[in-house]
Design a protein around this motif. Structure first.
Motif, PDB file in Angstrom:
ATOM      1  N   LYS A 174      -2.463   7.697  -5.311  1.00  0.00           N
ATOM      2  CA  LYS A 174      -3.907   7.614  -5.055  1.00  0.00           C
ATOM      3  C   LYS A 174      -4.485   9.006  -4.767  1.00  0.00           C
ATOM      4  CE  LYS A 174      -7.145   4.940  -2.271  1.00  0.00           C
ATOM      5  NZ  LYS A 174      -7.259   3.863  -1.289  1.00  0.00           N
TER       6      LYS A 174
ATOM      7  N   GLU B 226      -6.518  -4.650  -3.373  1.00  0.00           N
ATOM      8  CA  GLU B 226      -6.068  -3.754  -2.311  1.00  0.00           C
ATOM      9  C   GLU B 226      -6.459  -4.273  -0.923  1.00  0.00           C
ATOM     10  OE1 GLU B 226      -6.168   1.013  -1.409  1.00  0.00           O
ATOM     11  OE2 GLU B 226      -7.883   0.129  -2.426  1.00  0.00           O
ATOM     12  N   THR B 227      -7.700  -4.650  -0.752  1.00  0.00           N
ATOM     13  CA  THR B 227      -8.177  -5.122   0.537  1.00  0.00           C
ATOM     14  C   THR B 227      -7.557  -6.474   0.887  1.00  0.00           C
ATOM     15  OG1 THR B 227     -10.260  -3.967   0.188  1.00  0.00           O
ATOM     16  CG2 THR B 227     -10.236  -5.672   1.890  1.00  0.00           C
TER      17      THR B 227
ATOM     18  N   ILE C   9      -0.961  -5.524  -6.231  1.00  0.00           N
ATOM     19  CA  ILE C   9      -2.108  -4.614  -6.234  1.00  0.00           C
ATOM     20  C   ILE C   9      -2.089  -3.903  -7.579  1.00  0.00           C
ATOM     21  CG2 ILE C   9      -3.170  -2.623  -5.115  1.00  0.00           C
ATOM     22  CD1 ILE C   9      -1.520  -3.453  -2.582  1.00  0.00           C
TER      23      ILE C   9
ATOM     24  N   TYR D 284      -9.418   2.309  -9.587  1.00  0.00           N
ATOM     25  CA  TYR D 284      -9.515   1.518  -8.356  1.00  0.00           C
ATOM     26  C   TYR D 284      -8.285   0.622  -8.287  1.00  0.00           C
ATOM     27  CZ  TYR D 284     -11.172  -2.554 -11.029  1.00  0.00           C
ATOM     28  OH  TYR D 284     -11.285  -3.597 -11.914  1.00  0.00           O
ATOM     29  N   PHE D 285      -8.013   0.118  -7.099  1.00  0.00           N
ATOM     30  CA  PHE D 285      -6.865  -0.752  -6.887  1.00  0.00           C
ATOM     31  C   PHE D 285      -7.383  -2.168  -6.651  1.00  0.00           C
ATOM     32  CE2 PHE D 285      -5.147   3.403  -5.978  1.00  0.00           C
ATOM     33  CZ  PHE D 285      -3.914   3.346  -6.599  1.00  0.00           C
TER      34      PHE D 285
ATOM     35  N   SER E 274       0.779 -10.772  -1.394  1.00  0.00           N
ATOM     36  CA  SER E 274       0.808  -9.881  -2.546  1.00  0.00           C
ATOM     37  C   SER E 274       1.374 -10.561  -3.787  1.00  0.00           C
ATOM     38  CB  SER E 274       1.617  -8.626  -2.224  1.00  0.00           C
ATOM     39  OG  SER E 274       1.594  -7.736  -3.313  1.00  0.00           O
TER      40      SER E 274
ATOM     41  N   HIS F  88       0.805  -1.218   0.000  1.00  0.00           N
ATOM     42  CA  HIS F  88       0.000   0.000   0.000  1.00  0.00           C
ATOM     43  C   HIS F  88       0.840   1.271   0.000  1.00  0.00           C
ATOM     44  CE1 HIS F  88      -3.012  -2.881   1.529  1.00  0.00           C
ATOM     45  NE2 HIS F  88      -3.825  -2.142   0.807  1.00  0.00           N
TER      46      HIS F  88
END
Length: 80
Positions: A20, A35-36, A51, A31-32, A45, A13
């Motif tokens: 962002k 991400e969540t 991401i 949008y990513f 990851s 992140h």
């Protein structure tokens, strides 16, 4: 959202936080992806392909210009 195109991929992140904010300031539709998921499982990851920054096709050129300006050596806000 199915027409959005991947412009960049990040591992964590903190690598895209400034980007962002710049996109939100310029009203670029984005949008990513993942991400969540990566936020919950940071070491996953690599397993999920990172991401992905997904940008609307009509905003793609403007988004690329912002990324290029942040990657310029004279910029003090360089992204990873």
């Amino acid at each position: 959202m199915k027409d959005y195109k991947c412009l960049a991929t990040f591992t964590y992140h903190h690598e895209y936080f400034v980007l962002k904010l710049k996109f939100e300031e310029a009203a670029i539709r984005h949008y990513f992806q993942n991400e969540t998921l990566v936020g919950l499982l940071p070491l996953s990851s690599f397993a999920f392909g990172g991401i992905r920054l997904m940008v609307h096709p009509l905003d793609f050129k403007k988004a690329k210009e912002i990324i290029d300006s942040l990657n310029d050596k004279s910029s003090h806000l360089r992204i990873v």
